[in-house]
Every structure is written in structure tokens, then in C-alpha cells.
Enzyme design. Structure first.
Site, PDB file in Angstrom:
ATOM      1  N   CYS A 120      11.808  -7.621   5.230  1.00 52.26           N
ATOM      2  CA  CYS A 120      11.656  -6.200   4.899  1.00 52.26           C
ATOM      3  C   CYS A 120      12.422  -5.425   5.958  1.00 52.26           C
ATOM      4  CB  CYS A 120      10.186  -5.785   4.916  1.00 52.26           C
ATOM      5  SG  CYS A 120       9.899  -4.159   4.177  1.00 52.26           S
ATOM      6  N   CYS A 130      10.676   1.059   3.567  1.00 52.75           N
ATOM      7  CA  CYS A 130      11.009  -0.349   3.320  1.00 52.75           C
ATOM      8  C   CYS A 130      12.325  -0.510   2.574  1.00 52.75           C
ATOM      9  CB  CYS A 130       9.892  -1.015   2.530  1.00 52.75           C
ATOM     10  SG  CYS A 130       8.329  -1.076   3.421  1.00 52.75           S
ATOM     11  N   LYS A 200       1.192  -5.987  -3.548  1.00 53.25           N
ATOM     12  CA  LYS A 200       0.980  -5.309  -2.273  1.00 53.25           C
ATOM     13  C   LYS A 200       0.621  -3.863  -2.566  1.00 53.25           C
ATOM     14  CE  LYS A 200       3.172  -4.198   2.097  1.00 53.25           C
ATOM     15  NZ  LYS A 200       4.379  -4.355   2.935  1.00 53.25           N
ATOM     16  N   ARG A 210       1.214  -0.595  11.711  1.00 62.26           N
ATOM     17  CA  ARG A 210       2.317   0.352  11.899  1.00 62.26           C
ATOM     18  C   ARG A 210       2.504   0.690  13.365  1.00 62.26           C
ATOM     19  NH1 ARG A 210       1.593   3.451   6.046  1.00 62.26           N
ATOM     20  NH2 ARG A 210       2.051   1.525   4.910  1.00 62.26           N
ATOM     21  N   ARG A 222       4.307   5.268   1.053  1.00 60.65           N
ATOM     22  CA  ARG A 222       4.961   4.156   0.370  1.00 60.65           C
ATOM     23  C   ARG A 222       4.512   4.026  -1.088  1.00 60.65           C
ATOM     24  NH1 ARG A 222       7.074   2.191   5.052  1.00 60.65           N
ATOM     25  NH2 ARG A 222       5.784   1.157   6.631  1.00 60.65           N
ATOM     26  N   GLU A 238       3.094  -7.955 -11.932  1.00 58.13           N
ATOM     27  CA  GLU A 238       3.938  -8.249 -10.761  1.00 58.13           C
ATOM     28  C   GLU A 238       3.968  -9.752 -10.477  1.00 58.13           C
ATOM     29  OE1 GLU A 238       5.917  -6.585  -8.943  1.00 58.13           O
ATOM     30  OE2 GLU A 238       5.380  -4.478  -8.930  1.00 58.13           O
ATOM     31  N   LYS A 253      -2.252  -8.543  -1.132  1.00 54.65           N
ATOM     32  CA  LYS A 253      -2.418  -7.854   0.141  1.00 54.65           C
ATOM     33  C   LYS A 253      -2.822  -6.413  -0.082  1.00 54.65           C
ATOM     34  CE  LYS A 253       0.406  -6.360   3.963  1.00 54.65           C
ATOM     35  NZ  LYS A 253       1.719  -6.295   4.528  1.00 54.65           N
ATOM     36  N   SER A 279      -4.082  -5.906   9.155  1.00 57.76           N
ATOM     37  CA  SER A 279      -4.389  -5.374  10.483  1.00 57.76           C
ATOM     38  C   SER A 279      -5.653  -4.511  10.521  1.00 57.76           C
ATOM     39  CB  SER A 279      -3.192  -4.576  10.994  1.00 57.76           C
ATOM     40  OG  SER A 279      -2.865  -3.528  10.097  1.00 57.76           O
ATOM     41  N   TYR A 318      -4.972 -12.357  11.475  1.00 56.27           N
ATOM     42  CA  TYR A 318      -4.868 -12.206  12.933  1.00 56.27           C
ATOM     43  C   TYR A 318      -6.060 -12.865  13.630  1.00 56.27           C
ATOM     44  CZ  TYR A 318      -1.571  -8.782  11.200  1.00 56.27           C
ATOM     45  OH  TYR A 318      -0.532  -8.190  10.519  1.00 56.27           O
TER      46      TYR A 318
HETATM   47  C1  PBG Z   1       6.075  -4.239   5.650  1.00 58.70           C
HETATM   48  C2  PBG Z   1       4.765  -4.846   6.014  1.00 58.70           C
HETATM   49  C3  PBG Z   1       3.581  -4.180   6.331  1.00 58.70           C
HETATM   50  C4  PBG Z   1       2.624  -5.161   6.607  1.00 58.70           C
HETATM   51  C5  PBG Z   1       3.248  -6.395   6.464  1.00 58.70           C
HETATM   52  N1  PBG Z   1       4.563  -6.181   6.072  1.00 58.70           N
HETATM   53  C6  PBG Z   1       3.316  -2.738   6.540  1.00 58.70           C
HETATM   54  C7  PBG Z   1       3.420  -1.772   5.464  1.00 58.70           C
HETATM   55  O1  PBG Z   1       3.710  -2.067   4.307  1.00 58.70           O
HETATM   56  O2  PBG Z   1       3.217  -0.626   5.801  1.00 58.70           O
HETATM   57  C8  PBG Z   1       1.204  -4.867   6.963  1.00 58.70           C
HETATM   58  C9  PBG Z   1       0.446  -5.975   7.564  1.00 58.70           C
HETATM   59  C10 PBG Z   1      -0.844  -5.580   8.179  1.00 58.70           C
HETATM   60  O3  PBG Z   1      -1.339  -4.447   8.065  1.00 58.70           O
HETATM   61  O4  PBG Z   1      -1.411  -6.455   8.819  1.00 58.70           O
HETATM   62  N2  PBG Z   1       7.147  -4.916   6.242  1.00 58.70           N
END
Ligand code: PBG
Length: 328
Positions: A120, A130, A200, A210, A222, A238, A253, A279, A318
Site C-alpha cells: 500500500c 492509499c 477492509k 496511523r 478513506r 469483494e 479487517k 491496532s 500485535y
Molecule cells: C493501510 C493499512 C492500515 C492498516 C494496515 N494497513 C491503515 C489504514 O487503512 O488506515 C491498519 C492496521 C491496524 O490498525 O492495525 N496500509
């Protein structure tokens, strides 16, 4: 007094009985541990909203991966933070960038590890979106799908060349799975596995990431490319498209607010299903535990078990260290 005929408690009496009838397994080798890589040497910058995680230079990332490998983690997912960002995110396909450099170092240090690279451009663009931006005649700005896919193809090939076993596009552009497959095959990487972030959602649970990856969008959000949290039929569409385009594995996700989606996807497909325990999900448990409100090890095990029970074969999380401490 009449006694009940059915006594489900009978099977809960001893630890051995409970282990025998346990329906869901949770093992360290089902986890994928994300690593945030920066340039330099000996760099370890803690991420405030993700206690225990840091942005690390390649040498420190290798040390962390070694520790996790010793705890039973086999798979690592790399994110890179470039020294310099630009409008199109060209750092994402720099063969000397943090991710290709880390892939090579990890390949040498841990030959038995499975190396994955997130594909990405948002960590690499000045605007944090992205993809490449385009301005419409009415003045509105959005991410240009097809121009972005061309950039993703370059990144995927660079990561495969540097030693990635798996490339994982997280951008949500249309047609990128097929395009990545073609680009990889053309360059001789027909063995490289494609794990698509097929489903996603545009989620508030990405907040801490972020900070970790320094990729907050500088304007807007987004929602023009990530999915609406209200939709599940769209998720199935999808997934079907990505599998048709050649995805070897598909991901949902975030995980916790979308366990129903994981279950639906699992029932519908015959490829491995991954879930990303993101996260914000990590930060919630750590924040509560830091206040003494939850027993961290216990809720981590329960949470990861729930994601497996919903149907995920693989969990990006994590919590690898947290889980290692409580897996008996
Ligand atoms: C985009 C990406 C994101 C995450 C993984 N790949 C962030 C987003 O879409 O804003 C988020 C992962 C997380 O929150 O642990 N490259």
C-alpha cells in the site's frame, strides 16, 4: 427430587476433560506479527498508543523477530516508514527502502520464517491516502484506482524480489489482485503468495496504526475506497472477486467488530481466511489492563480464541508476546 438426565457440566469437571473436548485451537504459529521498519541503525522508537511496540531500524526489527520466533511465531508482516514522502508514494517501490532491506536481513537471519509485505502507498504519500490522487472537473479529489494499481504492481514485484513469501495488498483498489498476480507472474514470481485484504472496513479502530505508520490522511477519510461497516453482502462480493482474480488467501479487517463477517466468509470460501486484529483492538485491551480493569493475558487469549472460533485460520495481531505468556 428428580435429577436432570442431561448434564453438560460432566464434561467440564477436570482440565484433561476440558482439553479433550475443546473445539477451537490457538497456537503461536497461527499468528502473524506486524513489524514497523524505519531506516538507520539501533533505532527503537516506542509507539505511544501501542505499548510494547516500536518503530525499528532493520537491525532492531531482526532482533524483535528473533525473539518472537523463539516464542513460536513463524510469520511476520512488514510495514515501512520512508525517510521522505512524496505525492505518489514512490518510496513504496524503492528497492533500497526499509521493507526490502528488512526482507533481505530477515531472510538471512531466520531462514525458517514466513515473510509477508503489506502492499500500500499510504505510509509513503505526503497526503496519507492509499493511492495517487486525481482532481475531477468539479474540483473534488479522490484516489485514482487504475493509476494506483500500477504503483502497487511495482511495489509487489520489488518486495517479491527482496524475498517476500507473501504480498498483502491493503489498499482496496478494484482489480488489484488480478493485476498483482499478472505482474508477479511476468517477473518470474509465480510462487509468491497473494494474501488479499479482501474485506477492509473504513474503521475507527485503525487509530493507533496511523501513529505507528505515520499515515493519517491529511484531508478527508478513506470511505471512498474502504468498506462501509454496515455492509456484509458487499464483503462477500469483494471476497468472490479477489478469489476469482487469484487471491490465495483472503483477509477480513478489523476482527472484533466483524466476527460475523469472518464467519460468513469462512463458510463461503475454501481458501484460508485471515483476520486482522487491528491496532485499536490491541490498544483497548492494553489501556484497560494498565488501569487494572482487565487481566491482560486472560482477555488476550479469550479475544484471539473468539477470532479463531469465528472461522479465522490465521490471525494478524500485535498480541504475540501477550499470548506467549499465557498459552499453557
Ligand atoms: C493501510 C493499512 C492500515 C492498516 C494496515 N494497513 C491503515 C489504514 O487503512 O488506515 C491498519 C492496521 C491496524 O490498525 O492495525 N496500509
Amino acid at each position: 427430587m428428580s435429577f436432570p438426565v442431561h448434564r453438560p457440566r460432566r464434561l467440564r469437571r477436570t482440565p484433561a476433560l476440558r482439553a479433550l473436548v475443546r473445539e477451537t485451537s490457538l497456537r503461536m504459529d497461527q499468528l502473524v506479527a506486524p513489524l514497523f521498519v524505519v531506516s538507520g541503525h539501533g533505532v527503537e522508537r516506542p509507539i505511544g498508543s501501542m505499548p510494547g511496540h516500536s518503530q525499528r531500524s532493520v537491525d532492531r526489527a531482526v532482533a524483535e523477530a528473533r525473539d518472537l520466533f523463539a516464542l513460536g511465531v513463524r510469520s511476520f508482516l512488514l510495514f515501512g516508514l520512508p525517510d521522505r514522502k512524496d505525492d505518489e508514494g514512490s518510496g513504496a517501490w524503492d528497492p533500497e527502502g526499509p521493507v526490502p532491506t528488512a526482507l533481505k536481513a530477515l531472510r538471512d537471519a531466520l531462514p525458517g520464517a514466513l515473510l509477508m509485505a503489506d502492499v500500500c502507498v499510504d505510509e509513503y504519500t505526503t497526503h496519507g491516502h492509499c493511492g495517487v490522487l486525481r482532481t475531477h472537473r468539479d474540483g473534488s479529489v479522490d484516489v485514482d484506482n487504475d493509476a494506483t494499481v500500477e504503483r502497487l504492481q511495482k511495489s509487489a514485484v520489488v518486495y517479491a524480489r527482496a524475498g517476500a513469501d507473501v504480498v498483502a495488498p491493503s489498499d482496496m483498489m478494484d482489480g488489484r489482485v488480478g493485476a498483482l498476480r499478472r505482474a508477479l507472474d511476468q517477473e518470474g514470481f509465480s510462487e509468491t503468495v497473494l494474501l488479499s485484504y479482501a474485506v477492509k472496513y473504513a474503521s475507527g479502530f485503525y487509530g493507533p496504526f496511523r501513529e505507528a505508520a505515520d499515515c493519517a490522511p491529511q484531508f478527508g477519510d478513506r470511505a471512498g475506497y474502504q468498506m462501509d461497516p454496515a455492509n456484509v453482502r458487499e464483503a462477500m462480493k469483494e471476497v468472490a472477486l479477489d478469489i476469482e482474480e487469484g487471491a490465495d488467501m483472503v483477509m477480513v479487517k478489523p476482527a472484533l467488530a466483524y466476527l460475523d463477517v469472518i464467519a460468513r466468509v469462512k463458510a463461503a470460501v475454501d481458501v484460508p481466511v485471515a483476520a486482522y486484529n487491528v491496532s485499536g483492538e490491541y490498544a483497548m485491551l492494553h489501556a484497560a489492563a494498565a488501569n487494572g480493569w482487565l487481566d491482560l493475558g486472560r482477555v488476550v487469549k479469550e479475544t484471539l480464541t473468539s477470532i479463531r472460533r469465528a472461522g479465522a485460520d490465521i490471525i494478524v495481531t500485535y498480541h504475540a508476546r501477550d499470548l506467549a505468556g499465557v498459552l499453557g
